[in-house]
Design a protein around this motif. Sequence first.
Motif, PDB file in Angstrom:
ATOM      1  N   ILE A   1       0.739  -1.171  -0.073  1.00  0.00           N
ATOM      2  CA  ILE A   1       0.171   0.084   0.025  1.00  0.00           C
ATOM      3  C   ILE A   1       0.827   1.235  -0.018  1.00  0.00           C
ATOM      4  O   ILE A   1       0.401   2.398   0.352  1.00  0.00           O
ATOM      5  CB  ILE A   1      -1.217  -0.170   1.128  1.00  0.00           C
ATOM      6  CG1 ILE A   1      -0.460   0.026   2.533  1.00  0.00           C
ATOM      7  CG2 ILE A   1      -2.047  -1.212   1.132  1.00  0.00           C
ATOM      8  CD1 ILE A   1      -1.408   0.189   3.830  1.00  0.00           C
ATOM      9  N   ILE A   2       2.018   0.969  -0.630  1.00  0.00           N
ATOM     10  CA  ILE A   2       3.087   2.420  -0.346  1.00  0.00           C
ATOM     11  C   ILE A   2       2.625   3.599  -1.267  1.00  0.00           C
ATOM     12  O   ILE A   2       2.968   4.742  -0.529  1.00  0.00           O
ATOM     13  CB  ILE A   2       4.575   1.756  -1.088  1.00  0.00           C
ATOM     14  CG1 ILE A   2       5.437   2.770  -0.695  1.00  0.00           C
ATOM     15  CG2 ILE A   2       4.169   1.426  -2.448  1.00  0.00           C
ATOM     16  CD1 ILE A   2       6.918   2.093  -0.465  1.00  0.00           C
TER      17      ILE A   2
ATOM     18  N   ASP B   1      -9.838   6.138  -0.247  1.00  0.00           N
ATOM     19  CA  ASP B   1      -9.052   5.047  -0.249  1.00  0.00           C
ATOM     20  C   ASP B   1      -9.497   3.793   0.306  1.00  0.00           C
ATOM     21  O   ASP B   1      -8.765   2.722  -0.066  1.00  0.00           O
ATOM     22  CB  ASP B   1      -7.529   5.316   0.032  1.00  0.00           C
ATOM     23  CG  ASP B   1      -6.919   6.700  -0.683  1.00  0.00           C
ATOM     24  OD1 ASP B   1      -7.268   6.536  -1.963  1.00  0.00           O
ATOM     25  OD2 ASP B   1      -6.195   7.543  -0.241  1.00  0.00           O
ATOM     26  N   GLU B   2     -10.448   3.590   0.808  1.00  0.00           N
ATOM     27  CA  GLU B   2     -10.764   2.300   1.743  1.00  0.00           C
ATOM     28  C   GLU B   2     -10.995   1.230   0.811  1.00  0.00           C
ATOM     29  O   GLU B   2     -10.408   0.146   0.974  1.00  0.00           O
ATOM     30  CB  GLU B   2     -11.712   2.440   2.391  1.00  0.00           C
ATOM     31  CG  GLU B   2     -12.246   1.478   3.474  1.00  0.00           C
ATOM     32  CD  GLU B   2     -13.110   1.788   4.473  1.00  0.00           C
ATOM     33  OE1 GLU B   2     -12.599   2.197   5.552  1.00  0.00           O
ATOM     34  OE2 GLU B   2     -14.305   1.574   4.463  1.00  0.00           O
ATOM     35  N   ASN B   3     -11.541   1.205  -0.317  1.00  0.00           N
ATOM     36  CA  ASN B   3     -11.843  -0.011  -1.202  1.00  0.00           C
ATOM     37  C   ASN B   3     -10.387  -0.695  -1.968  1.00  0.00           C
ATOM     38  O   ASN B   3     -10.222  -1.656  -1.874  1.00  0.00           O
ATOM     39  CB  ASN B   3     -13.002   0.251  -2.117  1.00  0.00           C
ATOM     40  CG  ASN B   3     -14.347   0.216  -1.870  1.00  0.00           C
ATOM     41  OD1 ASN B   3     -14.510  -0.304  -0.482  1.00  0.00           O
ATOM     42  ND2 ASN B   3     -15.098   0.958  -2.280  1.00  0.00           N
TER      43      ASN B   3
ATOM     44  N   LEU C   1      -4.971  -5.216   0.542  1.00  0.00           N
ATOM     45  CA  LEU C   1      -4.445  -6.000   1.630  1.00  0.00           C
ATOM     46  C   LEU C   1      -5.022  -7.491   1.634  1.00  0.00           C
ATOM     47  O   LEU C   1      -4.452  -8.447   2.279  1.00  0.00           O
ATOM     48  CB  LEU C   1      -4.995  -5.172   2.665  1.00  0.00           C
ATOM     49  CG  LEU C   1      -4.610  -3.908   3.187  1.00  0.00           C
ATOM     50  CD1 LEU C   1      -5.319  -3.164   4.190  1.00  0.00           C
ATOM     51  CD2 LEU C   1      -2.943  -4.310   3.567  1.00  0.00           C
ATOM     52  N   THR C   2      -5.951  -7.764   0.916  1.00  0.00           N
ATOM     53  CA  THR C   2      -6.805  -8.988   0.923  1.00  0.00           C
ATOM     54  C   THR C   2      -5.734 -10.100  -0.078  1.00  0.00           C
ATOM     55  O   THR C   2      -5.884 -11.145  -0.003  1.00  0.00           O
ATOM     56  CB  THR C   2      -8.137  -9.154   0.255  1.00  0.00           C
ATOM     57  OG1 THR C   2      -8.051  -8.471  -0.906  1.00  0.00           O
ATOM     58  CG2 THR C   2      -9.273  -8.591   1.132  1.00  0.00           C
ATOM     59  N   LYS C   3      -4.901  -9.325  -0.639  1.00  0.00           N
ATOM     60  CA  LYS C   3      -3.934 -10.198  -1.570  1.00  0.00           C
ATOM     61  C   LYS C   3      -2.615 -10.231  -0.927  1.00  0.00           C
ATOM     62  O   LYS C   3      -1.837 -10.843  -1.599  1.00  0.00           O
ATOM     63  CB  LYS C   3      -3.685  -9.458  -2.776  1.00  0.00           C
ATOM     64  CG  LYS C   3      -5.080  -9.605  -3.767  1.00  0.00           C
ATOM     65  CD  LYS C   3      -4.778  -8.859  -5.126  1.00  0.00           C
ATOM     66  CE  LYS C   3      -6.007  -8.854  -6.135  1.00  0.00           C
ATOM     67  NZ  LYS C   3      -6.827  -7.969  -6.028  1.00  0.00           N
TER      68      LYS C   3
ATOM     69  N   VAL D   1     -13.325  -4.078   8.544  1.00  0.00           N
ATOM     70  CA  VAL D   1     -13.282  -2.716   8.578  1.00  0.00           C
ATOM     71  C   VAL D   1     -13.893  -2.395  10.034  1.00  0.00           C
ATOM     72  O   VAL D   1     -15.126  -2.906  10.229  1.00  0.00           O
ATOM     73  CB  VAL D   1     -14.009  -1.971   7.414  1.00  0.00           C
ATOM     74  CG1 VAL D   1     -14.156  -0.502   7.749  1.00  0.00           C
ATOM     75  CG2 VAL D   1     -13.156  -2.356   6.110  1.00  0.00           C
ATOM     76  N   ALA D   2     -13.267  -1.615  10.804  1.00  0.00           N
ATOM     77  CA  ALA D   2     -13.679  -1.393  12.105  1.00  0.00           C
ATOM     78  C   ALA D   2     -13.901   0.161  12.453  1.00  0.00           C
ATOM     79  O   ALA D   2     -13.026   0.882  11.831  1.00  0.00           O
ATOM     80  CB  ALA D   2     -13.017  -2.126  13.171  1.00  0.00           C
ATOM     81  N   GLU D   3     -15.004   0.703  13.361  1.00  0.00           N
ATOM     82  CA  GLU D   3     -14.679   1.696  14.007  1.00  0.00           C
ATOM     83  C   GLU D   3     -14.130   1.734  15.287  1.00  0.00           C
ATOM     84  O   GLU D   3     -14.312   0.755  16.017  1.00  0.00           O
ATOM     85  CB  GLU D   3     -15.863   2.369  14.308  1.00  0.00           C
ATOM     86  CG  GLU D   3     -17.198   2.494  13.265  1.00  0.00           C
ATOM     87  CD  GLU D   3     -16.678   3.491  12.302  1.00  0.00           C
ATOM     88  OE1 GLU D   3     -15.824   4.480  12.631  1.00  0.00           O
ATOM     89  OE2 GLU D   3     -17.307   3.664  11.259  1.00  0.00           O
ATOM     90  N   CYS D   4     -13.123   2.656  15.454  1.00  0.00           N
ATOM     91  CA  CYS D   4     -12.303   2.750  16.661  1.00  0.00           C
ATOM     92  C   CYS D   4     -12.653   3.903  17.654  1.00  0.00           C
ATOM     93  O   CYS D   4     -12.648   4.804  17.413  1.00  0.00           O
ATOM     94  CB  CYS D   4     -10.526   2.861  16.282  1.00  0.00           C
ATOM     95  SG  CYS D   4      -9.559   2.755  17.477  1.00  0.00           S
ATOM     96  N   VAL D   5     -12.875   3.399  18.911  1.00  0.00           N
ATOM     97  CA  VAL D   5     -13.028   4.251  19.966  1.00  0.00           C
ATOM     98  C   VAL D   5     -12.341   4.135  21.200  1.00  0.00           C
ATOM     99  O   VAL D   5     -11.968   2.992  21.541  1.00  0.00           O
ATOM    100  CB  VAL D   5     -14.592   4.468  20.231  1.00  0.00           C
ATOM    101  CG1 VAL D   5     -15.320   5.069  19.145  1.00  0.00           C
ATOM    102  CG2 VAL D   5     -15.197   3.144  20.700  1.00  0.00           C
ATOM    103  N   GLU D   6     -12.559   5.053  22.242  1.00  0.00           N
ATOM    104  CA  GLU D   6     -11.542   4.750  23.361  1.00  0.00           C
ATOM    105  C   GLU D   6     -12.615   3.753  24.319  1.00  0.00           C
ATOM    106  O   GLU D   6     -13.738   3.714  23.968  1.00  0.00           O
ATOM    107  CB  GLU D   6     -11.622   5.964  24.301  1.00  0.00           C
ATOM    108  CG  GLU D   6     -10.619   7.085  23.610  1.00  0.00           C
ATOM    109  CD  GLU D   6     -10.718   8.355  24.044  1.00  0.00           C
ATOM    110  OE1 GLU D   6     -10.910   8.598  25.350  1.00  0.00           O
ATOM    111  OE2 GLU D   6     -11.053   9.154  23.081  1.00  0.00           O
TER     112      GLU D   6
END
Length: 384
Positions: A34-35, A57-59, A65-67, A76-81
Amino acid sequence: MNRVIILRYSEIHLKGANRGFFERFLMENTQKAIIDINAKVEKGGARYIVSEYDLKDENKLIARLTKVFGFNWLSVAECVENEPEKILECAKNIRLSNCSFRVTTRRADKKFQIPSAKFSAMVGDIILNNNDNLKVDLENFDEEVKVDIRENGQTFVYLHSIKCAGGMPIGCAGKAIGLLSGGIDSPVAMYKIARRGAKIFAVHFHSYPYTSERAKLKVIELAKILSQYCGKIKLTFVSFTKVQEEIHRKCNPNYMITIMRRIMMRVTERLAYKNKCKVIVTGESLGQVASQTMEGITSSNAVVKMPVLRPLIGDDKDDIIEVAKRIGTFETSILPYEDCCTVFLPKNPIIKPNLCQVEEEEAKLDVDALINECLSNLEVIEAE
Ligand code: ATP
Ligand code: MG
């Protein structure tokens, strides 16, 4: 709230003290894949987390990454505290309809006070209140919402997982050189060995002008498709015209393919040493065609010392085609351009060559001179 991609690795977790060796390859390969996209990659336990990327750029990130060999699943996740209110607020954004679901909470952070089962029920309530036609079913659920409360203070909330390519990180098994024809089998064979962690080099034999420029472009295209999984591939083209003409002129025509194979193997072994490859890979499958009988394989194997890996040896053509379709090489492989093996094709190729007779036929040639001729006329490209 922050969007991230979580990658879970495959067999590496079975490794003991040398796990770090595999993890370093995996990190490097992930970063390389993903450079050209702005994103951060970090390791968190048995996962790798990609974050700080632009949503547009997510798709593209997911497709790349799947390769990457070494990962089994991606989400794909939401990240919270790690704060109940923040997690519950995040759950309000989950959209589900007309299905059964359950919530599974994993609480690695023991400072998080609410027990997992209780917190799952709280999250489930929020989801029920914000969506229509849902029901909770802990056993037979259509969807599973995962709440992963980690020790480092971050919680991931996510729904689906996408299957990744699996295998082991490229490079960890050493280097291999594959005989890449334009057919269906050899790209699949190389994919399989790369998937076990080998860095792949490729060699293709052409008989220009009997074979066309388009046949060569097809091989480059196949190497490019493979490079999506394997990284950059050094592809060496060997002119085989002189070899074929000599065999045609001097040997019994029925031994054409058998002797060609033996010279291909010798040239490939020389290229392997030059590129520090430890094994040769072919797309042979037992009994598939006349040259792939046990006797045919014995004859081509007899001229090299290096191990020859034949990952498709026990596969049916249907199985090979299925993989070719999945990895994206099939459509290119079936383009109808000629291969050097179809030039001077004998009417009655020897199906079960006797090694002594093969050697007798081959003695009519100056094999070393032909090998040197091949090696003095190479063309190398980097496919990516
Ligand atoms: P493929 O679909 O891979 O071409 P195939 O079923 O056509 O295989 P063969 O033509 O007998 O089988 O080739 C057997 C193996 O020899 C191939 O899988 C490949 O590894 C190698 N090979 C054949 N032709 C070439 C070539 N022109 N250049 C490089 N390797 C070749
Ligand atoms: Mg072929």
